[in-house]
Design a protein around this motif. Structure first.
Motif, PDB file in Angstrom:
ATOM      1  N   ASP A   1      35.513  46.235  56.657  1.00 29.94           N
ATOM      2  CA  ASP A   1      36.781  45.830  56.024  1.00 29.94           C
ATOM      3  C   ASP A   1      37.340  47.010  55.226  1.00 29.94           C
ATOM      4  O   ASP A   1      36.723  47.434  54.251  1.00 29.94           O
ATOM      5  CB  ASP A   1      36.524  44.627  55.098  1.00 29.94           C
ATOM      6  CG  ASP A   1      37.793  44.199  54.373  1.00 29.94           C
ATOM      7  OD1 ASP A   1      38.880  44.749  54.682  1.00 29.94           O
ATOM      8  OD2 ASP A   1      37.688  43.321  53.485  1.00 29.94           O
TER       9      ASP A   1
ATOM     10  N   ARG B   1      32.244  53.275  56.473  1.00 33.03           N
ATOM     11  CA  ARG B   1      31.619  52.208  55.661  1.00 33.03           C
ATOM     12  C   ARG B   1      31.578  52.667  54.203  1.00 33.03           C
ATOM     13  O   ARG B   1      31.554  51.872  53.293  1.00 33.03           O
ATOM     14  CB  ARG B   1      30.212  51.939  56.190  1.00 33.03           C
ATOM     15  CG  ARG B   1      29.523  50.811  55.533  1.00 33.03           C
ATOM     16  CD  ARG B   1      29.272  49.571  56.374  1.00 33.03           C
ATOM     17  NE  ARG B   1      29.281  49.702  57.782  1.00 33.03           N
ATOM     18  CZ  ARG B   1      29.754  48.760  58.611  1.00 33.03           C
ATOM     19  NH1 ARG B   1      30.262  47.637  58.134  1.00 33.03           N
ATOM     20  NH2 ARG B   1      29.727  48.927  59.914  1.00 33.03           N
TER      21      ARG B   1
ATOM     22  N   TYR C   1      42.470  48.258  64.031  1.00 31.34           N
ATOM     23  CA  TYR C   1      41.971  47.043  63.378  1.00 31.34           C
ATOM     24  C   TYR C   1      41.029  46.260  64.296  1.00 31.34           C
ATOM     25  O   TYR C   1      40.127  45.576  63.813  1.00 31.34           O
ATOM     26  CB  TYR C   1      43.137  46.204  62.821  1.00 31.34           C
ATOM     27  CG  TYR C   1      43.533  46.729  61.448  1.00 31.34           C
ATOM     28  CD1 TYR C   1      44.245  47.919  61.320  1.00 31.34           C
ATOM     29  CD2 TYR C   1      43.106  46.098  60.276  1.00 31.34           C
ATOM     30  CE1 TYR C   1      44.548  48.452  60.070  1.00 31.34           C
ATOM     31  CE2 TYR C   1      43.406  46.615  59.019  1.00 31.34           C
ATOM     32  CZ  TYR C   1      44.118  47.796  58.922  1.00 31.34           C
ATOM     33  OH  TYR C   1      44.397  48.323  57.689  1.00 31.34           O
ATOM     34  N   ASP C   2      41.178  46.393  65.619  1.00 30.47           N
ATOM     35  CA  ASP C   2      40.190  45.805  66.541  1.00 30.47           C
ATOM     36  C   ASP C   2      38.860  46.547  66.407  1.00 30.47           C
ATOM     37  O   ASP C   2      37.794  45.928  66.405  1.00 30.47           O
ATOM     38  CB  ASP C   2      40.680  45.898  67.995  1.00 30.47           C
ATOM     39  CG  ASP C   2      41.760  44.854  68.301  1.00 30.47           C
ATOM     40  OD1 ASP C   2      41.944  43.922  67.494  1.00 30.47           O
ATOM     41  OD2 ASP C   2      42.418  44.988  69.360  1.00 30.47           O
ATOM     42  N   SER C   3      38.923  47.880  66.275  1.00 27.25           N
ATOM     43  CA  SER C   3      37.686  48.666  66.102  1.00 27.25           C
ATOM     44  C   SER C   3      36.992  48.270  64.797  1.00 27.25           C
ATOM     45  O   SER C   3      35.771  48.097  64.749  1.00 27.25           O
ATOM     46  CB  SER C   3      37.988  50.172  66.065  1.00 27.25           C
ATOM     47  OG  SER C   3      38.526  50.620  67.277  1.00 27.25           O
ATOM     48  N   LEU C   4      37.791  48.094  63.729  1.00 27.12           N
ATOM     49  CA  LEU C   4      37.229  47.690  62.432  1.00 27.12           C
ATOM     50  C   LEU C   4      36.548  46.325  62.550  1.00 27.12           C
ATOM     51  O   LEU C   4      35.448  46.111  62.036  1.00 27.12           O
ATOM     52  CB  LEU C   4      38.338  47.630  61.373  1.00 27.12           C
ATOM     53  CG  LEU C   4      38.872  48.987  60.892  1.00 27.12           C
ATOM     54  CD1 LEU C   4      40.223  48.819  60.193  1.00 27.12           C
ATOM     55  CD2 LEU C   4      37.863  49.659  59.952  1.00 27.12           C
ATOM     56  N   LYS C   5      37.204  45.403  63.240  1.00 28.45           N
ATOM     57  CA  LYS C   5      36.661  44.046  63.409  1.00 28.45           C
ATOM     58  C   LYS C   5      35.336  44.120  64.163  1.00 28.45           C
ATOM     59  O   LYS C   5      34.343  43.495  63.781  1.00 28.45           O
ATOM     60  CB  LYS C   5      37.702  43.200  64.165  1.00 28.45           C
ATOM     61  CG  LYS C   5      37.370  41.738  64.270  1.00 28.45           C
ATOM     62  CD  LYS C   5      37.879  40.997  63.052  1.00 28.45           C
ATOM     63  CE  LYS C   5      37.215  39.665  62.780  1.00 28.45           C
ATOM     64  NZ  LYS C   5      37.307  38.665  63.788  1.00 28.45           N
ATOM     65  N   TYR C   6      35.332  44.893  65.255  1.00 30.57           N
ATOM     66  CA  TYR C   6      34.120  45.038  66.082  1.00 30.57           C
ATOM     67  C   TYR C   6      32.976  45.578  65.232  1.00 30.57           C
ATOM     68  O   TYR C   6      31.835  45.153  65.354  1.00 30.57           O
ATOM     69  CB  TYR C   6      34.426  45.978  67.251  1.00 30.57           C
ATOM     70  CG  TYR C   6      33.287  46.200  68.218  1.00 30.57           C
ATOM     71  CD1 TYR C   6      33.073  45.345  69.300  1.00 30.57           C
ATOM     72  CD2 TYR C   6      32.419  47.289  68.072  1.00 30.57           C
ATOM     73  CE1 TYR C   6      32.036  45.556  70.200  1.00 30.57           C
ATOM     74  CE2 TYR C   6      31.374  47.501  68.962  1.00 30.57           C
ATOM     75  CZ  TYR C   6      31.189  46.634  70.029  1.00 30.57           C
ATOM     76  OH  TYR C   6      30.165  46.850  70.903  1.00 30.57           O
TER      77      TYR C   6
ATOM     78  N   ARG D   1      32.648  45.235  62.027  1.00 30.58           N
ATOM     79  CA  ARG D   1      32.449  44.416  60.812  1.00 30.58           C
ATOM     80  C   ARG D   1      32.697  45.249  59.554  1.00 30.58           C
ATOM     81  O   ARG D   1      31.922  45.252  58.601  1.00 30.58           O
ATOM     82  CB  ARG D   1      31.027  43.826  60.782  1.00 30.58           C
ATOM     83  CG  ARG D   1      30.735  42.961  61.988  1.00 30.58           C
ATOM     84  CD  ARG D   1      29.250  42.778  62.192  1.00 30.58           C
ATOM     85  NE  ARG D   1      29.010  42.312  63.552  1.00 30.58           N
ATOM     86  CZ  ARG D   1      28.562  41.105  63.868  1.00 30.58           C
ATOM     87  NH1 ARG D   1      28.297  40.224  62.944  1.00 30.58           N
ATOM     88  NH2 ARG D   1      28.379  40.777  65.130  1.00 30.58           N
TER      89      ARG D   1
ATOM     90  N   GLN E   1      46.867  45.609  57.646  1.00 36.46           N
ATOM     91  CA  GLN E   1      47.446  46.500  58.679  1.00 36.46           C
ATOM     92  C   GLN E   1      48.857  46.987  58.314  1.00 36.46           C
ATOM     93  O   GLN E   1      49.182  48.148  58.519  1.00 36.46           O
ATOM     94  CB  GLN E   1      47.456  45.752  60.012  1.00 36.46           C
ATOM     95  CG  GLN E   1      47.773  46.638  61.191  1.00 36.46           C
ATOM     96  CD  GLN E   1      47.537  45.928  62.513  1.00 36.46           C
ATOM     97  OE1 GLN E   1      46.645  45.099  62.633  1.00 36.46           O
ATOM     98  NE2 GLN E   1      48.330  46.256  63.510  1.00 36.46           N
TER      99      GLN E   1
ATOM    100  N   VAL F   1      35.761  50.571  71.631  1.00 37.05           N
ATOM    101  CA  VAL F   1      35.897  50.713  70.183  1.00 37.05           C
ATOM    102  C   VAL F   1      35.938  52.213  69.852  1.00 37.05           C
ATOM    103  O   VAL F   1      35.189  53.001  70.415  1.00 37.05           O
ATOM    104  CB  VAL F   1      34.767  49.958  69.442  1.00 37.05           C
ATOM    105  CG1 VAL F   1      33.412  50.421  69.901  1.00 37.05           C
ATOM    106  CG2 VAL F   1      34.860  50.128  67.938  1.00 37.05           C
TER     107      VAL F   1
END
Ligand code: PMP
Length: 301
Positions: free
Chosen positions: A65, A102, A56-61, A63, A70, A154
């Protein structure tokens, strides 16, 4: 014919042969996707919470969704693992992997993400000899992508930097294992593994800023600290490696695997595993409840 494994794809669990991804999927078109991979030990999943935290940190980095919170990703992961274990038995250990791209364009510059959760058998037989002989590491000329260009922390699908480096090494020695330098000339990591040396009883590994924060790396650091072995996160240059007493890599699949040479220069006295590596492998086995070295060695041909 052996039972087919199942996979979660965009809301359903289906046999792997029925899982289809569009050729317009951005994960394929541009490598715009992230993933994470944990594994089972004796059928039990390892540090799922930590792996999903990194996912979820990789997803945030990125951008990106996934449209799934989680906790639900954790539930779905367990459903896929259990479905495969009930089909194929819980004796074999698997990588358990989430992939989110994506996805496909749906107009207006928007995309529908693709979410996949899969189980993949671990390569015990193919890698067993590395546990017996240690890894022969070769340093390629290609340097690890610096954090100024894209954070190595990431876990994206785009492994081209690491793959190119590995191809360069394998073209010279198909059995060699690539570990890249960063742009400052310090050791970074390889195509799926973090790197450690041991010198005078101290365990040293490159700083997190320049590498993926491996869950096995973190596990080894915690185990070493629990054994009162000093750990340093520091720059490691080639002099440090050539003069090290021991060296090893860590990864979800490898856990802890000794390095026997680097660029043809023997590490320590060449015996693997060295005493500190051996100590850490025993502690790792204790933590996960199975003999991590024995699991590989019993597959030696
Ligand atoms: N570095 C890279 C580039 C990786 O792909 C991996 C494998 N995920 C690692 C290090 C090791 O990380 P982990 O211990 O979480 O498997």
């Amino acid at each position: 014919m052996a039972q087919e494994r199942v996979v979660y794809i965009n809301g359903e669990i289906v046999p792997e042969s029925e899982a289809k991804v569009s050729f317009r999927d951005q994960g394929f078109v541009t490598g715009d996707a992230v993933f994470d991979a944990t594994r089972t030990f004796g059928g039990v999943i390892f540090k799922l919470k930590e792996h999903l935290g990194r996912l979820y940190d990789s997803l945030k980095y990125m951008r990106l969704d996934p449209g799934i919170p989680q906790h639900q990703m954790a539930d779905l992961t367990m459903q896929v693992l259990k479905a495969n274990q009930s089909l194929l038995g819980a004796d074999d250990d698997y990588w358990v992997i989430q992939r989110i791209s994506r996805g496909v364009p749906i107009g207006g510059g928007k995309y529908k993400p693709t979410v996949i959760i899969e189980c993949n058998p671990l390569p015990f037989a193919a890698r067993a000899r590395y546990y017996r002989d240690g890894l022969s590491v070769v340093i390629p000329s290609i340097r690890r992508t610096p954090p100024e260009c894209m954070s190595p922390r990431v876990k994206v699908h785009n492994y081209i930097n690491l793959i190119l480096a590995d191809q360069e090494v394998k073209a010279q020695n198909p059995d060699a294992f690539s570990i890249l330098l960063d742009i400052n000339g310090n050791i970074s990591e390889g195509l799926g593994s973090n790197f450690f040396i041991v010198k005078n009883g101290v365990v040293v590994t490159p700083k997190e800023q320049y590498v993926l924060a491996g869950i096995s790396r973190e596990t080894v650091i915690e185990l070493a600290q629990g054994l009162n072995i000093e750990v340093q996160e520091a720059d490691v240059d080639l002099y440090d490696v050539y003069t090290a007493d021991e060296a090893f890599v860590t990864s979800t699949s490898f856990c802890i695997c000794s390095v026997s040479s680097i660029n043809g220069s023997t590490i320590g006295d060449g015996g693997v595993p060295g005493p500190v590596t051996d100590h850490l492998q025993t502690a790792y086995s204790g933590l996960v409840g199975i003999n991590i070295v024995g699991q590989y060695l019993k597959r030696l041909g």
